[in-house]
Scaffold this active site. Structure first.
Site, PDB file in Angstrom:
ATOM      1  N   PRO A 119      18.718  -8.265 -19.284  1.00 42.34           N
ATOM      2  CA  PRO A 119      19.822  -8.948 -18.589  1.00 42.34           C
ATOM      3  C   PRO A 119      20.308 -10.233 -19.249  1.00 42.34           C
ATOM      4  O   PRO A 119      21.219 -10.876 -18.741  1.00 42.34           O
ATOM      5  CB  PRO A 119      19.210  -9.258 -17.218  1.00 42.34           C
ATOM      6  CG  PRO A 119      17.766  -9.493 -17.511  1.00 42.34           C
ATOM      7  CD  PRO A 119      17.422  -8.506 -18.610  1.00 42.34           C
ATOM      8  N   GLY A 120      19.699 -10.639 -20.358  1.00 44.12           N
ATOM      9  CA  GLY A 120      20.252 -11.745 -21.118  1.00 44.12           C
ATOM     10  C   GLY A 120      19.413 -13.013 -21.171  1.00 44.12           C
ATOM     11  O   GLY A 120      19.883 -14.027 -21.690  1.00 44.12           O
ATOM     12  N   CYS A 234       6.383  -6.086 -23.086  1.00 43.28           N
ATOM     13  CA  CYS A 234       5.647  -6.582 -21.920  1.00 43.28           C
ATOM     14  C   CYS A 234       4.527  -5.595 -21.581  1.00 43.28           C
ATOM     15  O   CYS A 234       4.244  -5.326 -20.420  1.00 43.28           O
ATOM     16  CB  CYS A 234       6.559  -6.835 -20.734  1.00 43.28           C
ATOM     17  SG  CYS A 234       7.586  -5.437 -20.248  1.00 43.28           S
TER      18      CYS A 234
END
Length: 305
Positions: A119-120, A234
């Site tokens: 999402p940035g 992750c």
């Protein structure tokens, strides 16, 4: 927790830790991490933001390994709905993901490719470090994620980027100075945010690793000579981390692992359950929820010699 986990997931975790540490890892993985916000220096200063948020009833402390971040331990107002947030003064960002961008060694007027941008969080951090100069290519394959990416770019005042909605494996651009590949993964480091990793199956892990290997080759091949790539996930599993980086080193002889800045995290594995990796794999970093009180994370810094 174990009753909700797949046998394959439990086996993979058992391969990494002794029984006592495995239990602690599983327990800590379910707990929410402290909220960290990154100050957007394109719009404000840490001092000004801290003053405003304190007046709104937030209990804040400095993040020890990066000056322009704050940890919020308590808040009387929604952290993602303050006027400062809506105006792009800060981004709510996992502490471990800050580390990957810091180590990208971004400078003004560079060209940078973020291969999986939405999402940035990392994208807007890169733009901030570039001071809105140079060119930032932001690629996102999923059309449903473009709006959140574009919204965050607008909110944070990013002006040096172009958003590309396509499969990054098909991307053709001029070679760039820096590449960030935060690869799609099993999410075994972020169970507190999304518990789907607990149901991981062998076929799922194999598909992730296959995609990661394609992406890391594409990212490396997109670099100029002496360019730098950060590969991160992750996930805490070696299959998605050291094994993928080792694959790149075998396929591209001019790929070299560099030492990361700072001392946060455990060293990468140079050997794991009968597998042996490049000696410099120790320069990679591993973040564990039960050790570092951050989301599980892996990152490595790679030079195109």
């Amino acid at each position: 927790m174990q009753s909700s986990c797949s046998p394959f997931f439990l086996e993979k975790i058992a391969n990494m830790f002794n029984e006592e540490e495995r239990i602690v890892f599983l327990e800590e993985s379910e707990k929410k991490r402290p909220v960290v916000i990154r100050v957007n220096t394109l719009k404000t200063t840490k001092k000004e933001l801290a003053k405003n948020l304190s007046q709104r009833g937030m209990a804040i402390e400095n993040l020890d390994f990066y000056n322009n971040c704050l940890t919020i331990y308590d808040s009387k107002v929604p952290i993602g709905a303050t006027p400062e947030y809506l105006d792009g003064w800060y981004y709510i960002q996992g502490a471990s993901s800050i580390l990957s961008v810091i180590n990208l060694d971004v400078k003004e007027h560079m060209s940078v490719l973020d291969m999986c941008a939405s999402p940035g969080g990392k994208s807007t951090f890169i733009a901030e470090m570039m001071k809105n100069t140079g060119m930032l290519y932001l690629v996102e394959n999923n059309p449903d994620r473009i709006s959140s990416l574009a919204g965050n770019l607008l909110r944070m005042g990013v002006q040096n980027s172009v958003v590309i909605n396509m499969n990054v494996l098909e991307l053709e651009i001029e070679k760039v100075d820096r590449v960030l590949l935060d690869a799609p993964c099993s999410g075994t480091g972020t169970i507190s945010k999304d518990g789907k990793a607990k149901t991981l199956a062998e076929d799922d892990l194999r598909r992730y690793a296959e995609t990661q290997k394609k992406l890391i080759l594409k990212g490396f091949d997109s670099l100029k000579g002496n360019g730098i790539m950060i590969y991160s996930t992750c996930s805490v599993l070696a299959d998605e981390n050291e094994c993928v980086v080792e694959y790149l080193l075998r396929k591209r002889k001019n790929a070299k692992i560099l030492e990361c800045e700072g001392n946060v995290g455990k060293r990468g594995f140079t050997a794991f359950r009968g597998m042996f990796f490049d000696a410099k794999m120790k320069y990679a970093r591993r973040i564990f929820p039960h050790i570092h009180n951050m989301d599980g994370f892996f990152f490595v810094k790679i030079l195109k010699a």
